[in-house]
Design a protein around this motif. Structure first.
Motif, PDB file in Angstrom:
ATOM      1  N   ILE A   1      35.777 -80.515  -5.249  1.00 30.30           N
ATOM      2  CA  ILE A   1      35.108 -79.380  -5.996  1.00 30.30           C
ATOM      3  C   ILE A   1      33.750 -79.842  -6.477  1.00 30.30           C
ATOM      4  CG2 ILE A   1      37.480 -78.870  -6.776  1.00 30.30           C
ATOM      5  CD1 ILE A   1      36.564 -80.089  -9.468  1.00 30.30           C
TER       6      ILE A   1
ATOM      7  N   GLY B   1      28.225 -84.880  -8.847  1.00 24.29           N
ATOM      8  CA  GLY B   1      28.633 -84.095  -9.763  1.00 24.29           C
ATOM      9  C   GLY B   1      27.976 -82.491  -9.331  1.00 24.29           C
TER      10      GLY B   1
ATOM     11  N   GLY C   1      38.006 -77.782 -19.157  1.00 20.73           N
ATOM     12  CA  GLY C   1      38.018 -78.801 -19.668  1.00 20.73           C
ATOM     13  C   GLY C   1      36.610 -79.129 -20.158  1.00 20.73           C
TER      14      GLY C   1
ATOM     15  N   ASN D   1      34.741 -81.546 -19.732  1.00 21.22           N
ATOM     16  CA  ASN D   1      33.483 -81.989 -18.860  1.00 21.22           C
ATOM     17  C   ASN D   1      33.118 -80.590 -18.212  1.00 21.22           C
ATOM     18  OD1 ASN D   1      34.183 -84.543 -19.411  1.00 21.22           O
ATOM     19  ND2 ASN D   1      35.087 -85.124 -17.659  1.00 21.22           N
ATOM     20  N   THR D   2      33.888 -79.880 -17.836  1.00 17.51           N
ATOM     21  CA  THR D   2      33.117 -78.683 -17.306  1.00 17.51           C
ATOM     22  C   THR D   2      32.106 -77.865 -17.976  1.00 17.51           C
ATOM     23  OG1 THR D   2      35.132 -78.537 -15.715  1.00 17.51           O
ATOM     24  CG2 THR D   2      33.938 -76.483 -15.835  1.00 17.51           C
TER      25      THR D   2
ATOM     26  N   ASP E   1      28.729 -77.921 -16.681  1.00  9.83           N
ATOM     27  CA  ASP E   1      28.454 -76.918 -15.910  1.00  9.83           C
ATOM     28  C   ASP E   1      27.746 -75.977 -16.797  1.00  9.83           C
ATOM     29  OD1 ASP E   1      29.491 -77.865 -13.878  1.00  9.83           O
ATOM     30  OD2 ASP E   1      31.081 -76.747 -13.484  1.00  9.83           O
TER      31      ASP E   1
ATOM     32  N   ASN F   1      38.981 -82.503 -26.966  1.00 14.99           N
ATOM     33  CA  ASN F   1      39.417 -83.357 -28.013  1.00 14.99           C
ATOM     34  C   ASN F   1      38.382 -84.219 -28.589  1.00 14.99           C
ATOM     35  OD1 ASN F   1      42.273 -83.212 -28.069  1.00 14.99           O
ATOM     36  ND2 ASN F   1      42.346 -83.997 -26.052  1.00 14.99           N
ATOM     37  N   SER F   2      37.212 -84.686 -27.987  1.00  7.00           N
ATOM     38  CA  SER F   2      36.291 -85.443 -28.680  1.00  7.00           C
ATOM     39  C   SER F   2      35.218 -84.429 -29.075  1.00  7.00           C
ATOM     40  CB  SER F   2      35.664 -86.119 -27.437  1.00  7.00           C
ATOM     41  OG  SER F   2      36.591 -86.725 -26.775  1.00  7.00           O
TER      42      SER F   2
ATOM     43  N   GLU G   1      39.930 -72.491 -14.763  1.00  8.14           N
ATOM     44  CA  GLU G   1      39.191 -72.655 -13.861  1.00  8.14           C
ATOM     45  C   GLU G   1      38.676 -74.158 -13.783  1.00  8.14           C
ATOM     46  OE1 GLU G   1      35.912 -70.090 -13.442  1.00  8.14           O
ATOM     47  OE2 GLU G   1      37.103 -68.343 -13.039  1.00  8.14           O
ATOM     48  N   GLY G   2      39.602 -75.011 -14.193  1.00 10.49           N
ATOM     49  CA  GLY G   2      39.195 -76.497 -13.719  1.00 10.49           C
ATOM     50  C   GLY G   2      38.483 -77.116 -14.952  1.00 10.49           C
TER      51      GLY G   2
ATOM     52  N   GLU H   1      40.568 -82.845 -13.697  1.00 10.78           N
ATOM     53  CA  GLU H   1      41.367 -83.359 -14.509  1.00 10.78           C
ATOM     54  C   GLU H   1      42.440 -82.362 -15.443  1.00 10.78           C
ATOM     55  OE1 GLU H   1      40.667 -86.331 -17.977  1.00 10.78           O
ATOM     56  OE2 GLU H   1      38.867 -86.840 -16.854  1.00 10.78           O
ATOM     57  N   ILE H   2      41.767 -81.380 -15.584  1.00 11.21           N
ATOM     58  CA  ILE H   2      42.618 -80.134 -16.338  1.00 11.21           C
ATOM     59  C   ILE H   2      43.598 -79.506 -15.379  1.00 11.21           C
ATOM     60  CG2 ILE H   2      42.209 -77.824 -17.194  1.00 11.21           C
ATOM     61  CD1 ILE H   2      41.524 -79.875 -19.276  1.00 11.21           C
TER      62      ILE H   2
ATOM     63  N   ALA I   1      46.440 -82.007 -15.189  1.00  9.19           N
ATOM     64  CA  ALA I   1      47.342 -81.870 -16.145  1.00  9.19           C
ATOM     65  C   ALA I   1      48.243 -80.699 -16.191  1.00  9.19           C
ATOM     66  CB  ALA I   1      46.347 -81.916 -17.542  1.00  9.19           C
TER      67      ALA I   1
HETATM   68  N1  NAP Z   1      34.912 -76.225  -7.941  1.00  6.47           N
HETATM   69  C1  NAP Z   1      35.237 -75.617  -9.141  1.00  6.47           C
HETATM   70  O1  NAP Z   1      36.337 -74.809  -8.898  1.00  6.47           O
HETATM   71  C2  NAP Z   1      35.172 -76.277 -10.245  1.00  6.47           C
HETATM   72  C3  NAP Z   1      35.825 -75.853 -11.399  1.00  6.47           C
HETATM   73  C4  NAP Z   1      35.366 -76.377 -12.705  1.00  6.47           C
HETATM   74  C5  NAP Z   1      34.724 -77.615 -12.678  1.00  6.47           C
HETATM   75  N2  NAP Z   1      34.495 -78.102 -11.636  1.00  6.47           N
HETATM   76  C6  NAP Z   1      33.578 -79.352 -11.513  1.00  6.47           C
HETATM   77  O2  NAP Z   1      34.330 -80.252 -12.051  1.00  6.47           O
HETATM   78  C7  NAP Z   1      33.816 -81.439 -12.789  1.00  6.47           C
HETATM   79  C8  NAP Z   1      34.526 -81.565 -14.098  1.00  6.47           C
HETATM   80  O3  NAP Z   1      35.699 -81.991 -13.993  1.00  6.47           O
HETATM   81  P1  NAP Z   1      36.385 -83.071 -14.657  1.00  6.47           P
HETATM   82  O4  NAP Z   1      37.696 -83.463 -13.823  1.00  6.47           O
HETATM   83  O5  NAP Z   1      35.290 -84.263 -14.768  1.00  6.47           O
HETATM   84  O6  NAP Z   1      36.746 -82.682 -16.055  1.00  6.47           O
HETATM   85  P2  NAP Z   1      37.385 -81.282 -16.937  1.00  6.47           P
HETATM   86  O7  NAP Z   1      38.623 -81.207 -16.196  1.00  6.47           O
HETATM   87  O8  NAP Z   1      36.778 -79.996 -16.795  1.00  6.47           O
HETATM   88  O9  NAP Z   1      37.460 -81.902 -18.238  1.00  6.47           O
HETATM   89  C9  NAP Z   1      38.311 -83.067 -18.573  1.00  6.47           C
HETATM   90  C10 NAP Z   1      38.391 -83.534 -19.942  1.00  6.47           C
HETATM   91  O10 NAP Z   1      38.784 -82.370 -20.608  1.00  6.47           O
HETATM   92  C11 NAP Z   1      39.375 -83.102 -21.585  1.00  6.47           C
HETATM   93  N3  NAP Z   1      40.757 -82.534 -21.843  1.00  6.47           N
HETATM   94  C12 NAP Z   1      41.253 -81.952 -23.134  1.00  6.47           C
HETATM   95  N4  NAP Z   1      42.597 -81.802 -22.919  1.00  6.47           N
HETATM   96  C13 NAP Z   1      42.695 -82.128 -21.899  1.00  6.47           C
HETATM   97  C14 NAP Z   1      44.174 -82.121 -21.189  1.00  6.47           C
HETATM   98  N5  NAP Z   1      45.254 -81.717 -21.531  1.00  6.47           N
HETATM   99  N6  NAP Z   1      44.194 -82.759 -20.150  1.00  6.47           N
HETATM  100  C15 NAP Z   1      43.161 -83.258 -19.287  1.00  6.47           C
HETATM  101  N7  NAP Z   1      41.941 -83.389 -19.781  1.00  6.47           N
HETATM  102  C16 NAP Z   1      41.755 -82.784 -21.241  1.00  6.47           C
HETATM  103  C17 NAP Z   1      39.286 -84.602 -21.641  1.00  6.47           C
HETATM  104  O11 NAP Z   1      38.317 -85.014 -22.270  1.00  6.47           O
HETATM  105  P3  NAP Z   1      38.529 -85.369 -23.837  1.00  6.47           P
HETATM  106  O12 NAP Z   1      39.623 -86.410 -24.067  1.00  6.47           O
HETATM  107  O13 NAP Z   1      37.233 -85.832 -24.493  1.00  6.47           O
HETATM  108  O14 NAP Z   1      38.988 -84.138 -24.604  1.00  6.47           O
HETATM  109  C18 NAP Z   1      39.048 -84.972 -20.195  1.00  6.47           C
HETATM  110  O15 NAP Z   1      38.216 -85.882 -19.826  1.00  6.47           O
HETATM  111  C19 NAP Z   1      32.527 -80.891 -12.892  1.00  6.47           C
HETATM  112  O16 NAP Z   1      31.809 -81.440 -11.595  1.00  6.47           O
HETATM  113  C20 NAP Z   1      32.459 -79.526 -12.486  1.00  6.47           C
HETATM  114  O17 NAP Z   1      31.273 -78.934 -12.030  1.00  6.47           O
HETATM  115  C21 NAP Z   1      34.520 -77.247 -10.284  1.00  6.47           C
END
Ligand code: NAP
Length: 364
Positions: A157, A162, A189, A191-192, A196, A219-220, A288-289, A292-293, A296
């Motif tokens: 993705i 990134g 989530g 991070n997104t 983004d 959460n943070s 929409e991601g 990690e989300i 989960a």
């Molecule tokens: N291609 C696509 O369709 C697409 C879509 C979206 C994003 N992206 C890309 O994905 C990347 C980000 O993905 P990511 O995996 O790093 O992060 P993410 O899934 O966007 O966010 C993860 C963060 O969300 C928080 N969180 C809160 N509740 C959660 C739960 N129930 N389960 C898991 N996390 C939870 C956590 O931080 P805390 O503990 O601090 O709360 C965790 O570190 C970016 O590069 C973005 O551009 C791509």
């Protein structure tokens, strides 16, 4: 006729939630279509009453084709069963019961008690699919969850640095907005939201009754006060789920119009998050991601529908994030297999949508 009733019902997409989509066709005793109706929440009148008014007396002895069981209780309108009985309809054809406990089975019963023949089951699968969000929300008391990810051919993705904009082409991105149009809420989530800086709006250009509500799991409380989401929170409903107790940041966010919600175990408690959204009459959520989300939700078996928009590019790299993180399946037999899979082409991309066979607490 039932197909036409379903087609009419779809004119209410994004204009009926938290009510169901309903369409109705009235056919006279002579077999002529004399009335058609589609339910739109803000216009109040139900599909049956609109169609009966159009029939203007010609419904007597005829058949009403309704895409969902007519209601027999007093709500915002008088019972539709009463309108059908008064119009001296002879037969009602409706594929499925309304899951709303106020209606369920009671509408059909009221019609039968008044000598009207009731036929059910015709195009039931299509009717259920059309109202899948409404049915799920009523049965489970939480929104229907649709995970949508844009991925490369090798399931990534983003690149290892990134970079994620844009993986898919213009046609796919247009389709994504059409998908957003069908949902009450959109969720990402932390991070997104941070990386983004998305606006997460419905840019389909089509009318909607309620704005698409934006939800961030953070959460943070890492989201910036200068992010697009926060800067537009006074105009577009924005909710952040957190376990963070930083009162100063919470106050700042709330001043900007963000609704900060703290639930037991914070945003990691996805079930609690969804229950909270359900209480707010959000019947559906598009997730929409990011990785990690998605992971989960996958691990918690809370995804009702998947869509992958697959672009013909190969990103590679061990550190480039894949679509779904979390723990995932231990063995292939436990991997989620999709059913009723649909494959479409958007420009050079493929769009693959399907439903996982989920069994949670004995409910499918
Ligand atoms: N291609 C696509 O369709 C697409 C879509 C979206 C994003 N992206 C890309 O994905 C990347 C980000 O993905 P990511 O995996 O790093 O992060 P993410 O899934 O966007 O966010 C993860 C963060 O969300 C928080 N969180 C809160 N509740 C959660 C739960 N129930 N389960 C898991 N996390 C939870 C956590 O931080 P805390 O503990 O601090 O709360 C965790 O570190 C970016 O590069 C973005 O551009 C791509």
């Amino acid at each position: 006729m039932m197909r036409r009733a379903l087609e009419l019902a779809s004119c209410g997409i994004s204009q009926v939630s938290p009510s169901p989509l309903v369409g109705c066709v009235i056919v006279s005793e002579a077999g002529e279509v004399v009335g058609e109706g589609c339910y739109i929440y803000d216009k109040v009148s139900h599909a049956e009453t609109i169609a009966l008014a159009q029939a203007n007396g010609k419904a007597k002895g005829g058949t009403a084709y309704v895409s969902l069981e007519p209601h027999a209780h007093y709500g915002r309108t008088k019972p539709c069963t009463e309108a059908l009985i008064n119009a001296e309809i002879k037969r009602v054809v409706a594929p499925i019961e309304d899951p709303n406990p106020l209606v369920s089975g009671k509408g059909f019963q009221a019609l039968r008690e008044n000598g009207i023949e009731v036929v059910t089951g015709i195009l039931a699968e299509e009717a259920e699919k059309q109202n899948e969000k409404f049915i799920h929300w009523h049965k489970m008391k939480r929104p229907f969850v649709h995970l949508k990810m844009a991925i490369s051919l090798d399931g990534r993705i983003a690149t290892r640095t990134g970079d994620s904009r844009w993986i898919t082409g213009e046609e796919s991105r247009k389709k994504s907005h059409e998908l957003r149009h069908e949902y009450d809420a959109i969720l990402v989530g932390a991070n997104t939201a941070v990386i983004d800086n998305p606006s997460l709006t419905d840019r389909s250009g089509k009318p909607r009754r309620r704005l698409l509500e934006r939800v961030v799991l953070d959460n943070s409380l890492r989201i910036s006060l200068n992010s697009q989401l926060v800067l537009t929170a006074k105009e577009i409903p924005t909710i952040i789920f957190t376990e963070n107790k930083n009162n100063e940041k919470i106050e700042d966010l709330e001043t900007e119009g963000v609704k900060v919600i703290q639930i037991a175990e914070g945003a990691r408690n996805l079930f609690g998050v969804l229950q909270e959204l359900g209480k707010r009459e959000l019947t559906s959520v598009l997730v929409e991601g990011g990785t990690e989300i998605a992971g989960a939700f996958y691990d918690a078996k809370l995804i009702n529908k998947f869509s992958f928009f697959i672009a013909p590019i190969v990103i590679g790299g061990r550190d480039a994030p894949t679509a779904i993180g979390g723990k995932g399946a231990t063995v292939l037999a436990n991997a989620m297999r999709l059913r009723n899979v649909e494959i479409k082409q958007n420009g050079e991309d493929l769009e693959v949508t399907g439903y996982p066979l989920l069994v949670v607490n004995g409910e499918r």
